[in-house]
Design a protein around this motif. Sequence first.
Motif, PDB file in Angstrom:
ATOM      1  N   GLU A   1      -4.787  -1.262  -1.467  1.00  0.00           N
ATOM      2  CA  GLU A   1      -4.534  -0.928  -2.868  1.00  0.00           C
ATOM      3  C   GLU A   1      -4.526  -2.201  -3.715  1.00  0.00           C
ATOM      4  O   GLU A   1      -4.261  -3.290  -3.214  1.00  0.00           O
ATOM      5  CB  GLU A   1      -3.192  -0.199  -3.011  1.00  0.00           C
ATOM      6  CG  GLU A   1      -3.085   1.085  -2.194  1.00  0.00           C
ATOM      7  CD  GLU A   1      -3.991   2.189  -2.685  1.00  0.00           C
ATOM      8  OE1 GLU A   1      -4.360   2.194  -3.876  1.00  0.00           O
ATOM      9  OE2 GLU A   1      -4.327   3.076  -1.872  1.00  0.00           O
ATOM     10  N   LYS A   2      -4.750  -2.041  -5.014  1.00  0.00           N
ATOM     11  CA  LYS A   2      -4.801  -3.185  -5.926  1.00  0.00           C
ATOM     12  C   LYS A   2      -3.391  -3.678  -6.242  1.00  0.00           C
ATOM     13  O   LYS A   2      -2.495  -2.892  -6.518  1.00  0.00           O
ATOM     14  CB  LYS A   2      -5.499  -2.776  -7.226  1.00  0.00           C
ATOM     15  CG  LYS A   2      -5.629  -3.916  -8.215  1.00  0.00           C
ATOM     16  CD  LYS A   2      -6.192  -3.411  -9.538  1.00  0.00           C
ATOM     17  CE  LYS A   2      -6.262  -4.498 -10.580  1.00  0.00           C
ATOM     18  NZ  LYS A   2      -4.998  -5.103 -10.928  1.00  0.00           N
TER      19      LYS A   2
ATOM     20  N   ASP B   1      -1.245  -7.418  -7.973  1.00  0.00           N
ATOM     21  CA  ASP B   1      -1.406  -8.645  -8.744  1.00  0.00           C
ATOM     22  C   ASP B   1      -0.667  -9.793  -8.081  1.00  0.00           C
ATOM     23  O   ASP B   1       0.327  -9.586  -7.386  1.00  0.00           O
ATOM     24  CB  ASP B   1      -0.855  -8.449 -10.166  1.00  0.00           C
ATOM     25  CG  ASP B   1      -1.656  -7.435 -10.949  1.00  0.00           C
ATOM     26  OD1 ASP B   1      -2.897  -7.526 -10.934  1.00  0.00           O
ATOM     27  OD2 ASP B   1      -1.044  -6.547 -11.573  1.00  0.00           O
TER      28      ASP B   1
ATOM     29  N   LYS C   1      -3.021 -10.050  -0.713  1.00  0.00           N
ATOM     30  CA  LYS C   1      -3.842  -9.258  -1.639  1.00  0.00           C
ATOM     31  C   LYS C   1      -5.151  -8.837  -0.978  1.00  0.00           C
ATOM     32  O   LYS C   1      -5.600  -7.703  -1.146  1.00  0.00           O
ATOM     33  CB  LYS C   1      -4.118 -10.059  -2.911  1.00  0.00           C
ATOM     34  CG  LYS C   1      -4.865  -9.274  -3.962  1.00  0.00           C
ATOM     35  CD  LYS C   1      -5.030 -10.053  -5.248  1.00  0.00           C
ATOM     36  CE  LYS C   1      -5.779  -9.217  -6.276  1.00  0.00           C
ATOM     37  NZ  LYS C   1      -5.917  -9.913  -7.541  1.00  0.00           N
ATOM     38  N   ASP C   2      -5.767  -9.735  -0.214  1.00  0.00           N
ATOM     39  CA  ASP C   2      -7.030  -9.427   0.458  1.00  0.00           C
ATOM     40  C   ASP C   2      -6.862  -8.391   1.557  1.00  0.00           C
ATOM     41  O   ASP C   2      -7.751  -7.560   1.776  1.00  0.00           O
ATOM     42  CB  ASP C   2      -7.645 -10.704   1.050  1.00  0.00           C
ATOM     43  CG  ASP C   2      -8.171 -11.657  -0.019  1.00  0.00           C
ATOM     44  OD1 ASP C   2      -8.329 -11.230  -1.189  1.00  0.00           O
ATOM     45  OD2 ASP C   2      -8.395 -12.836   0.312  1.00  0.00           O
TER      46      ASP C   2
ATOM     47  N   ASP D   1       0.830  -1.201   0.000  1.00  0.00           N
ATOM     48  CA  ASP D   1       0.000   0.000   0.000  1.00  0.00           C
ATOM     49  C   ASP D   1       0.871   1.260   0.000  1.00  0.00           C
ATOM     50  O   ASP D   1       0.603   2.214  -0.742  1.00  0.00           O
ATOM     51  CB  ASP D   1      -0.935   0.017   1.216  1.00  0.00           C
ATOM     52  CG  ASP D   1      -2.061  -1.000   1.118  1.00  0.00           C
ATOM     53  OD1 ASP D   1      -2.360  -1.471   0.000  1.00  0.00           O
ATOM     54  OD2 ASP D   1      -2.648  -1.313   2.173  1.00  0.00           O
TER      55      ASP D   1
ATOM     56  N   GLU E   1       3.245  -0.646  -9.787  1.00  0.00           N
ATOM     57  CA  GLU E   1       2.483  -1.895  -9.832  1.00  0.00           C
ATOM     58  C   GLU E   1       3.198  -2.892  -8.934  1.00  0.00           C
ATOM     59  O   GLU E   1       4.413  -3.064  -9.036  1.00  0.00           O
ATOM     60  CB  GLU E   1       2.437  -2.417 -11.265  1.00  0.00           C
ATOM     61  CG  GLU E   1       1.651  -3.702 -11.407  1.00  0.00           C
ATOM     62  CD  GLU E   1       1.612  -4.179 -12.848  1.00  0.00           C
ATOM     63  OE1 GLU E   1       1.195  -5.331 -13.043  1.00  0.00           O
ATOM     64  OE2 GLU E   1       1.997  -3.433 -13.759  1.00  0.00           O
TER      65      GLU E   1
END
Length: 131
Positions: free
Chosen positions: A46-47, A49, A41-42, A15, A24
């Motif tokens: 922030e997004k 991959d 990821k959960d 984050d 990214e």
Amino acid sequence: SSHLWQQEKFARLSDSLITKYNVEVVITWGPGEFNLAENIKDIAKEKMDIAYKTNILELTALISKFSLFVCSDTGPFHIAVSQKVPTVVLFGKGDYLRWAPMDNNVRIIKGKKVRDISVEEVMSEIEYIMN
């Protein structure tokens, strides 16, 4: 495992990197670690991959594309160094002088245990590399 940094800390680091540098973030994982990657990821706000399942050659090719790699003292650390990717490595009680490649692209953070290393310490080393 003694090599693992807490999932919450990886999520907070991610984050921070996305917020500060607009980068990214890709989580790499090895055998038996996919659930850990999903949890990170959960937890993250922030997004990010999650990398696909890779063999050693595919992982090397993937890491070679990164502008920065953050990891504990495991095999992917050596892959990143071999690919000249700037790397921040988290070392626990192991002998980093014996195992860590000495390279200008490597920043080593040493703690009694990997879990004792803070997100702020890692961000500080990343900022050193990024500037």
